[in-house]
Design a protein around this motif. Structure first.
Motif, PDB file in Angstrom:
ATOM      1  N   MET A 144      27.191 -34.338  -2.963  1.00  0.00           N
ATOM      2  CA  MET A 144      26.926 -33.875  -4.331  1.00  0.00           C
ATOM      3  C   MET A 144      26.210 -32.527  -4.280  1.00  0.00           C
ATOM      4  O   MET A 144      25.229 -32.366  -3.560  1.00  0.00           O
ATOM      5  N   LYS A 145      26.720 -31.573  -5.059  1.00  0.00           N
ATOM      6  CA  LYS A 145      26.130 -30.240  -5.081  1.00  0.00           C
ATOM      7  C   LYS A 145      25.819 -29.830  -6.527  1.00  0.00           C
ATOM      8  O   LYS A 145      26.523 -30.211  -7.457  1.00  0.00           O
ATOM      9  N   LYS A 146      24.770 -29.025  -6.661  1.00  0.00           N
ATOM     10  CA  LYS A 146      24.313 -28.614  -7.991  1.00  0.00           C
ATOM     11  C   LYS A 146      24.506 -27.116  -8.181  1.00  0.00           C
ATOM     12  O   LYS A 146      24.204 -26.325  -7.292  1.00  0.00           O
ATOM     13  N   VAL A 147      24.998 -26.741  -9.371  1.00  0.00           N
ATOM     14  CA  VAL A 147      25.191 -25.331  -9.724  1.00  0.00           C
ATOM     15  C   VAL A 147      24.324 -25.013 -10.934  1.00  0.00           C
ATOM     16  O   VAL A 147      24.460 -25.648 -11.987  1.00  0.00           O
ATOM     17  N   ILE A 148      23.398 -24.065 -10.783  1.00  0.00           N
ATOM     18  CA  ILE A 148      22.587 -23.591 -11.914  1.00  0.00           C
ATOM     19  C   ILE A 148      23.415 -22.570 -12.682  1.00  0.00           C
ATOM     20  O   ILE A 148      23.653 -21.466 -12.202  1.00  0.00           O
ATOM     21  N   MET A 149      23.857 -22.937 -13.879  1.00  0.00           N
ATOM     22  CA  MET A 149      24.768 -22.083 -14.636  1.00  0.00           C
ATOM     23  C   MET A 149      24.048 -20.851 -15.209  1.00  0.00           C
ATOM     24  O   MET A 149      22.838 -20.881 -15.441  1.00  0.00           O
TER      25      MET A 149
ATOM     26  N   PHE B 173      17.946 -14.714 -18.270  1.00  0.00           N
ATOM     27  CA  PHE B 173      17.646 -13.756 -17.212  1.00  0.00           C
ATOM     28  C   PHE B 173      16.282 -14.071 -16.612  1.00  0.00           C
ATOM     29  O   PHE B 173      15.308 -14.314 -17.312  1.00  0.00           O
ATOM     30  N   GLY B 174      16.198 -14.068 -15.284  1.00  0.00           N
ATOM     31  CA  GLY B 174      14.930 -14.339 -14.636  1.00  0.00           C
ATOM     32  C   GLY B 174      15.072 -14.247 -13.133  1.00  0.00           C
ATOM     33  O   GLY B 174      16.143 -13.928 -12.611  1.00  0.00           O
ATOM     34  N   LYS B 175      13.992 -14.521 -12.451  1.00  0.00           N
ATOM     35  CA  LYS B 175      14.000 -14.459 -10.997  1.00  0.00           C
ATOM     36  C   LYS B 175      14.284 -15.836 -10.416  1.00  0.00           C
ATOM     37  O   LYS B 175      13.993 -16.861 -11.015  1.00  0.00           O
TER      38      LYS B 175
ATOM     39  N   ASN C 276      22.393 -27.439  -0.914  1.00  0.00           N
ATOM     40  CA  ASN C 276      23.167 -28.178  -1.908  1.00  0.00           C
ATOM     41  C   ASN C 276      22.979 -27.658  -3.326  1.00  0.00           C
ATOM     42  O   ASN C 276      23.372 -28.324  -4.286  1.00  0.00           O
ATOM     43  N   THR C 277      22.355 -26.494  -3.456  1.00  0.00           N
ATOM     44  CA  THR C 277      22.152 -25.902  -4.781  1.00  0.00           C
ATOM     45  C   THR C 277      22.570 -24.441  -4.766  1.00  0.00           C
ATOM     46  O   THR C 277      22.191 -23.687  -3.874  1.00  0.00           O
ATOM     47  N   LEU C 278      23.361 -24.049  -5.772  1.00  0.00           N
ATOM     48  CA  LEU C 278      23.783 -22.659  -5.925  1.00  0.00           C
ATOM     49  C   LEU C 278      23.200 -22.105  -7.213  1.00  0.00           C
ATOM     50  O   LEU C 278      23.472 -22.628  -8.301  1.00  0.00           O
ATOM     51  N   ASP C 279      22.396 -21.053  -7.088  1.00  0.00           N
ATOM     52  CA  ASP C 279      21.799 -20.418  -8.266  1.00  0.00           C
ATOM     53  C   ASP C 279      22.774 -19.373  -8.806  1.00  0.00           C
ATOM     54  O   ASP C 279      22.645 -18.180  -8.544  1.00  0.00           O
ATOM     55  N   LEU C 280      23.746 -19.853  -9.570  1.00  0.00           N
ATOM     56  CA  LEU C 280      24.740 -18.948 -10.150  1.00  0.00           C
ATOM     57  C   LEU C 280      24.119 -18.065 -11.225  1.00  0.00           C
ATOM     58  O   LEU C 280      24.629 -16.986 -11.524  1.00  0.00           O
ATOM     59  N   ASN C 281      23.004 -18.499 -11.786  1.00  0.00           N
ATOM     60  CA  ASN C 281      22.321 -17.696 -12.793  1.00  0.00           C
ATOM     61  C   ASN C 281      21.826 -16.378 -12.203  1.00  0.00           C
ATOM     62  O   ASN C 281      22.088 -15.293 -12.741  1.00  0.00           O
ATOM     63  N   SER C 282      21.109 -16.451 -11.078  1.00  0.00           N
ATOM     64  CA  SER C 282      20.615 -15.232 -10.434  1.00  0.00           C
ATOM     65  C   SER C 282      21.769 -14.349  -9.976  1.00  0.00           C
ATOM     66  O   SER C 282      21.732 -13.121 -10.129  1.00  0.00           O
ATOM     67  N   THR C 283      22.802 -14.971  -9.420  1.00  0.00           N
ATOM     68  CA  THR C 283      23.976 -14.211  -8.963  1.00  0.00           C
ATOM     69  C   THR C 283      24.626 -13.459 -10.110  1.00  0.00           C
ATOM     70  O   THR C 283      24.999 -12.289  -9.975  1.00  0.00           O
ATOM     71  N   PHE C 284      24.751 -14.132 -11.237  1.00  0.00           N
ATOM     72  CA  PHE C 284      25.375 -13.515 -12.412  1.00  0.00           C
ATOM     73  C   PHE C 284      24.618 -12.274 -12.856  1.00  0.00           C
ATOM     74  O   PHE C 284      25.207 -11.201 -13.045  1.00  0.00           O
TER      75      PHE C 284
END
Length: 648
Positions: free
Chosen positions: A1-6, A10-12, A21-29
């Motif tokens: 199971m993996k989690k994606v922060i949508m 805007f933030g750090k 197991n976690t992808l910070d797609l928010n920061s990437t975006f």
């Protein structure tokens, strides 16, 4: 199971997102959106479409040239010790870039507080998710280059705001095109608690791409969360922050007629005093806190905790010699005496929120807000006690409640103005009444003499349209929105500066600080409002000249040989005197933060031979020095030239 922060606010990047197991797609975006390459492409497209004047093109180049500096300042804004006033500068730069994008975009809008907005009804999303755009480009790059995504796995997409449906569906659509055997769930556990997401579970389009919805709050049942503490480390300075709820019920009062939280967070235990259950929970929390060696702050997410419980918590912090700063919300009570407020402050209490809502007793009774009436004098005394003790009070108030007249609205606004002017760091949330699902008003509109009039009622989460059938002269929705935005602007700008543009900036800036959480961090570490405080310097003393300063990027332009610079923070243009324009421009373009202000000024004077014997009359040389130093003083007063960490 993996989690994606949508993608959302805007933030750090937070430390709890840095795992395999976690992808910070928010920061990437946000990093991609504000990168130099993307901004350059966006500005080039804007120039090609609108062909703006040369000065505006120069300003676009200025923004791009200083993106690196802006990014560095942003890190200081989000890290302890915070650069509060510089947050306004960063906001204005990013807001400007987004305004260019939003002008170019027909179907999407992006904001700093909430991320991506889809400009069409949710039913129309499917017609757009196959189209290429900047959001799909970002998602495509992440999916193509990141081994995080793979077949035969379960993914949980974690969201925060109701506008994220487009981004959720777009990512789910793109993932299903790439992988044959995946399960996609949406976690609604951290969404806006005042909004009802229950219809997402049954919406045909959402169910076409999403397999499961977790932590959905239903209208016909309660939702309780565990009291487990969650540790979040903010920033790069080991600023440990603990976020927790003390009780499983959100609010011990749980009667307000406008609130939708009451219908979901229900508990058999009503913590209305220092009960045995309350003591047990406080003692358990104290034990948890003692385990964290680097803890700096604590935030309670309870809607309200009774004051006796707070005093017991404060006494335990002092007894165990726990040194933290903490924030909490409570309700007005006679127990907020000056002595009790001093105990709270001594233990580290710095933010204390109160549900003021209104100062009119008729409106408060309709809201079912208080167990007894409090006069304006009594309320003011509680705020004064907090202020004297060193606690930064915050009031949540509401205008536009059904049947509220103009005079009743004005009375509340006048009370708020008085507190703002007479307290060191008094703040507020200036809410306009929204009709929300789950509230008593929505369930029983006839009790309040309103009629629900919204064909999208079943799809809306909040802000449901209604007709107020009550008598009396009332403000319109547009007028209420303006009054709210003006009130927010007063937290950051002097009233004399509140033109229409500044009011819009103030409101948007508040929304940004509120959603990022920066506003509440600032309340914990400041004893006075950093935005309204002004430097009282009138000349460059030795103490100032020997300090190290930083300089915000300064846009200098010329028109018909007349030079001026643009203060991005307050959107003011300042003319540069012809006699010192060359020295001033050299100063701002060659400023060095690694040497003192005195040395920076001497570099300029040596460059232009101000201190040397010249053919110019001594009187003219002295006038240049005096003029130049006046501009330096103004830069300091306007916070464009600001003291750096080397002085601290």
């Amino acid at each position: 199971m993996k989690k994606v922060i949508m993608p959302s606010t805007f933030g750090k990047q937070k430390n709890d997102t840095k795992s395999a197991n976690t992808l910070d797609l928010n920061s990437t975006f946000w990093e991609y959106f504000f990168c130099r390459e993307n901004v350059r492409t966006l500005f080039d497209e804007y120039i090609s479409t609108y062909n703006p004047a040369n000065e505006f093109k120069n300003y676009l180049d200025f923004i791009i040239a200083n993106l690196g500096t802006t990014s560095t300042i942003t890190k200081d804004v989000f890290s302890a010790p915070f650069e509060e006033k510089r947050s306004l500068y960063c906001f204005k730069v990013y807001f400007f870039i987004l305004s260019i994008f939003n002008k170019m975009s027909k179907d999407y809008r992006i904001t700093l507080p909430y991320g991506v907005f889809f400009k069409h009804p949710i039913e129309d999303i499917e017609r757009f998710i196959a189209n290429k755009n900047i959001i799909s480009d970002i998602f495509d790059k992440v999916l193509s280059s990141n081994s995080f995504f793979e077949d035969n796995n379960k993914y949980i997409l974690k969201i925060h705001w109701e506008n994220e449906s487009y981004a959720v569906l777009l990512l789910a659509y793109m993932m299903r095109k790439r992988f044959d055997n995946i399960e996609i769930s949406v976690d609604l556990g951290d969404v806006n608690e005042q909004a009802d997401f229950s219809f997402w579970k049954t919406h045909p389009l959402l169910n076409k791409y999403i397999d499961n919805f977790e932590n959905v709050y239903y209208d016909d049942g309660s939702q309780n969360k565990s009291n487990d503490s969650t540790r979040i480390v903010v920033g790069s300075n080991s600023y440990g922050k603990l976020v927790t709820r003390l009780f499983d019920t959100k609010c011990y009062w749980a009667k307000c007629s406008f609130c939708s939280i009451n219908s979901r967070f229900i508990s058999e235990k009503k913590i209305e005093d220092l009960s045995e259950y309350a003591v047990q929970n406080v003692n358990k929390l104290i034990a948890n806190i003692k385990e964290f060696k680097d803890l700096s702050s604590l935030t309670f997410t309870d809607e309200a905790i009774e004051v006796s419980v707070l005093i017991y918590f404060a006494e335990q912090l002092l007894r165990h010699k726990i040194d933290i700063r903490w924030s909490v919300r409570s309700r007005f009570s006679d127990k907020f005496t000056i002595d009790n407020c001093r105990v709270l402050a001594k233990s580290g209490a710095r933010f204390l929120g109160f549900g003021l809502e209104s100062v009119n007793q008729r409106i408060l009774k309709l809201m079912t807000k208080r167990e007894r009436e409090y006069s304006k004098g009594e309320l003011s005394n509680i705020f004064e006690n907090c202020d004297k003790a060193g606690i930064n009070a915050h009031a949540y108030f509401m205008i536009g409640f059904p049947s509220e007249t103009k005079q009743e609205t004005d009375d509340t606004l006048e009370f708020i103005d008085y507190q703002l002017k007479n307290r060191k760091y008094f703040t507020y949330s200036a809410n306009v009444f929204y009709l929300m699902k789950g509230s008593d008003i929505h369930k029983h509109p006839e009790k309040y003499n309103i009629k629900i009039d919204d064909k999208y009622e079943n799809e809306k989460l909040s802000d449901i349209n209604f007709i107020d059938n009550n008598p009396g002269e009332k403000y319109t929705r547009d007028e209420l929105a303006y009054l709210s935005r003006k009130a927010y602007s007063k937290l950051f700008f002097k009233e004399k500066d509140l033109d229409y543009s500044t009011i819009q900036t103030g409101y948007n800036f508040w929304d940004f600080l509120d959603r990022t959480g920066l506003f509440y961090e600032y309340k914990l570490v400041n004893s006075c409002n950093p935005y309204l405080s002004e430097s009282d310097i009138n000349s460059l003393s030795d103490g100032i000249l020997d300090q190290y300063f930083k300089l915000l990027p300064l846009f200098v332009s010329s028109c018909n040989s007349k030079y001026e610079y643009y203060n991005i923070q307050n959107e003011r243009r300042i003319s540069i005197n012809e006699n010192i324009k060359d020295i001033f421009i050299f100063f701002v373009t060659n400023f060095r933060p690694d040497v003192t202000l005195r040395e920076n000024i001497n570099i300029c004077f040596n460059k232009f031979h101000i201190n040397e014997d010249t053919r110019e009359p001594m009187e003219k040389t002295i006038n240049k020095k005096v003029l130049f130093e006046k501009y330096i003083v103004k830069l300091i007063k306007d916070s464009h030239l600001y003291s750096s960490a080397k002085n601290k």
